[in-house]
Design a protein around this motif. Structure first.
Motif, short mmCIF file in Angstrom:
data_model
loop_
_atom_site.label_atom_id
_atom_site.label_comp_id
_atom_site.label_asym_id
_atom_site.label_seq_id
_atom_site.Cartn_x
_atom_site.Cartn_y
_atom_site.Cartn_z
N LYS A 30 0.77 -0.80 0.11
CA LYS A 30 -0.30 0.12 -0.05
C LYS A 30 0.91 1.07 -0.23
CE LYS A 30 -3.88 -0.18 0.18
NZ LYS A 30 -5.11 -0.09 -0.63
N LYS A 31 2.12 1.13 0.89
CA LYS A 31 2.48 2.24 0.72
C LYS A 31 2.96 2.71 -0.83
CE LYS A 31 7.27 3.58 2.16
NZ LYS A 31 8.27 3.26 1.39
N MET A 32 3.78 1.11 -1.71
CA MET A 32 4.22 1.55 -2.54
C MET A 32 3.15 1.96 -3.80
SD MET A 32 6.44 -2.24 -3.05
CE MET A 32 6.87 -2.27 -4.35
N GLN A 33 1.90 1.86 -3.37
CA GLN A 33 1.23 2.86 -4.13
C GLN A 33 0.99 4.04 -4.10
OE1 GLN A 33 -2.20 0.12 -3.44
NE2 GLN A 33 -2.52 -1.26 -5.48
N ALA A 34 1.07 4.51 -2.83
CA ALA A 34 0.73 6.15 -2.54
C ALA A 34 2.20 6.77 -3.20
CB ALA A 34 0.84 6.25 -1.24
N GLU A 35 3.46 6.25 -3.07
CA GLU A 35 4.19 6.32 -4.08
C GLU A 35 4.38 7.01 -5.41
OE1 GLU A 35 7.62 4.29 -2.97
OE2 GLU A 35 8.07 5.64 -0.78
N GLU A 36 3.72 5.52 -5.84
CA GLU A 36 3.72 5.48 -7.25
C GLU A 36 2.00 6.94 -7.47
OE1 GLU A 36 2.31 1.92 -8.87
OE2 GLU A 36 3.95 1.42 -8.45
N ARG A 37 1.26 7.07 -6.72
CA ARG A 37 0.43 7.80 -6.95
C ARG A 37 0.72 9.34 -6.48
NH1 ARG A 37 -5.17 5.75 -4.27
NH2 ARG A 37 -5.02 4.52 -6.08
N TYR A 38 0.95 9.86 -5.56
CA TYR A 38 1.66 10.88 -5.43
C TYR A 38 2.33 11.28 -5.18
CZ TYR A 38 -2.98 9.46 -2.75
OH TYR A 38 -4.35 9.67 -2.27
N GLY A 39 3.63 10.46 -5.37
CA GLY A 39 5.26 11.00 -5.97
C GLY A 39 5.67 10.46 -4.54
N ARG A 40 6.71 10.15 -3.90
CA ARG A 40 7.95 10.54 -3.31
C ARG A 40 7.13 10.99 -2.61
NH1 ARG A 40 13.51 7.68 -2.07
NH2 ARG A 40 13.94 7.64 0.27
N GLY A 41 7.55 11.23 -0.88
CA GLY A 41 6.63 12.27 0.55
C GLY A 41 5.36 12.89 0.31
#
Length: 99
Positions: free
Chosen positions: A55-66
């Motif tokens: 889920k964290k990796m999906q959020a990084e793909e969707r919103y960018g790192r940080g």
């Protein structure tokens, strides 16, 4: 895309799943759930930790790192939300104050 930090999280999840959950979610209900799942059986703790990493990796793909904030239950939201056009943004959320 898998980053070095994600690989490190996977290694930590293999060795001790609650530590990986703590790195991702901080002191939250998900950490308690992961501790209980690890006590009940090592495999359920692993699965939960890997799910949190996914889920964290999906959020990084969707919103960018940080560019995201963990809100619980494996859900993320953008870190900087803009209000409606013409409305002032109070605090440090970005945007321009319009008079």
């Amino acid at each position: 895309m898998v980053r070095g930090s994600d690989v490190l999280l996977i290694v930590v999840a293999i060795l001790f799943p609650p530590a990986a959950a703590a790195f991702i979610t901080g002191c939250s209900c998900d950490l308690l759930i992961n501790i209980l799942l690890t006590i009940l059986g090592y495999l359920p703790g692993h699965l939960h930790a890997f799910w949190l990493i996914y889920k964290k990796m999906q959020a990084e793909e969707r919103y960018g790192r940080g560019g995201y904030i963990y809100v619980g239950n494996g859900e993320y939201q953008p870190a900087f939300q803009q209000g409606p056009p013409g409305q002032p943004n109070y605090g440090a959320t970005g945007g321009v104050y319009q008079q």
